[in-house]
Design an enzyme around this catalytic site. Sequence first.
Site, PDB file in Angstrom:
ATOM      1  N   HIS A  54      -7.760 -30.052 -34.632  1.00  0.00           N
ATOM      2  CA  HIS A  54      -8.665 -29.201 -34.164  1.00  0.00           C
ATOM      3  C   HIS A  54      -9.879 -29.715 -32.940  1.00  0.00           C
ATOM      4  O   HIS A  54     -10.800 -29.921 -32.893  1.00  0.00           O
ATOM      5  CB  HIS A  54      -9.629 -28.914 -35.467  1.00  0.00           C
ATOM      6  CG  HIS A  54      -8.684 -28.276 -36.365  1.00  0.00           C
ATOM      7  ND1 HIS A  54      -8.054 -27.062 -36.305  1.00  0.00           N
ATOM      8  CD2 HIS A  54      -8.370 -28.960 -37.656  1.00  0.00           C
ATOM      9  CE1 HIS A  54      -7.427 -26.964 -37.444  1.00  0.00           C
ATOM     10  NE2 HIS A  54      -7.664 -27.924 -38.178  1.00  0.00           N
ATOM     11  N   LYS A  56       0.796  -1.133  -0.036  1.00  0.00           N
ATOM     12  CA  LYS A  56       0.038   0.152  -0.046  1.00  0.00           C
ATOM     13  C   LYS A  56       0.865   1.313  -0.146  1.00  0.00           C
ATOM     14  O   LYS A  56       0.624   2.193  -0.608  1.00  0.00           O
ATOM     15  CB  LYS A  56      -0.921   0.036   1.255  1.00  0.00           C
ATOM     16  CG  LYS A  56      -1.708   1.459   1.320  1.00  0.00           C
ATOM     17  CD  LYS A  56      -2.750   1.200   2.423  1.00  0.00           C
ATOM     18  CE  LYS A  56      -3.502   2.468   2.508  1.00  0.00           C
ATOM     19  NZ  LYS A  56      -4.548   2.430   3.665  1.00  0.00           N
TER      20      LYS A  56
END
Length: 517
Positions: A274, A136
């Site tokens: 595929h 922070k």
Amino acid sequence: MIKNALISVSDKTGVVEFAKGLVELGVTIYSTGGTLKALSNAGVPAKAVESLTGFPEMLDGRVKTLHPIVHGGILGIRDNEEHKKAMAEHGIQPIDLVVVNLYPFRETIAKPDVTLADAIENIDIGGPTMVRSAAKNNAFVGIIVNPKHYDEALRMLREKGELTREYRFALAREAFAHTAAYDVAIANYLGEQVGDMPLPDTYLAAYEKAADLRYGENPHQKAAFYTTIGEKEGLGAMKVLHGKELSYNNLVDMEAAWQMVGEFTEPAAIIVKHTNPCGAAVGDTLLEAYTRAYEADPVSAFGGIVALNREVTKEVAEQLASIFLEVIMAPHFTAEALDVLTVKKNIRLVELQQPEEEGVVVKKVSGGLLVQTEDGREPVVSDAVSAAKAGYTVVTKVQPTEAQWRALGLAWRLVKHVKSNAIVVTDEHSTLGVGAGQMNRVGSAKIALEEAGEKAKGAVMASDAFFPFGDTVEEAAKHGITAVIQPGGSIRDEESIKKADEAGIAMVFTHVRHFKH
């Protein structure tokens, strides 16, 4: 400039060398517990945090850094006059660098004999609090949670005399991700204890980047591969032995192929294009299985992804090397097999194991996620007895023969992995034709049957969902199919059964659907 650093790490990789470097730069180090002991034993001058706070560690170490002196030193805004005044009034020294990583919670719960009490005791409280405080206040404080930054941080301090604002900001972002992933592990473990998994009220997951990919499905799309933090299995635990970097499409096809080959305990080979199998087969040996899979559709096999469930030997490798393949996956490759295959510069050779447990399937949709349990492994059905145990029923006058049962069992294990609407035609060893992803079921059947050609005569057919009409059975009869396996459950089941009886086709209902969208 860094004057004071607080170091308290569970992972002590490189921490002694890093601390020595800080001391050489004139930094005073404060530390706790095992880290303090490690530094002191290595001759690194470090002070106990209690010398800073005037308050001893207590409650078996649960309370040591949860103190205003510590967090005031981390959170104080250096150019805020009120903050400076309060810090001076209470004797709070600024802490300019926090080096913290957390109790080994994931490692603890991974132990087979872990108790809930052990897990709870390894939930870090002070560590995440310090990490978040430092992150922070990154405008003034550096926070390092990963040992990989030690060398670059020391280099920057030596060259610039400080950690740059941009670097501190980047470290802060990583720190918040670190504590977030830690909390995800805790929340999910506790969810398991109360029976809230695998579909909890709040779905949480944490992943780390394993690799940037050249692009996504298409060159204009960006992509990366992420693995689950702390749980390396499946593709996340793969070992790439050889070849150029894997692509996004490679990984998608690899997942499909590996899931498919995982259905089999007997030697099996799957060739995927595929995400659908263009060839899939079993055999008494892996060589026999691969040969059958390749011969099922040699045209489509070119450039395919191959998944094998046995060790690849030189003999198998020589067959694999005879055509162009994108990826070969197996549990292991012998040294002789690697000698054969690595002659090809680009082919990817990947070792991996099947996951020990079933997980969930997650699909991103706009605004959220769809999460479902995996469509688990199918029971092995090879005769009337095993079919009855699996809950299958024969609904026609004609009963399947022994050879047809073996073929139906193979077809059913494969069709669940084909994009719906799915139809698979097989004999008892391999695929003969595959129809995938058509908008109507009879369309998929026509594709599969036409691909099988003359081989369809005497073969069997599997459908991932019920037949809405009798037309698919009619099509199968025209091509000589002798047995069909499907879930059943249509309001027109009797129509399909009647068509099968008229054609002398045996039909089996599994009472389980296998849509794959």
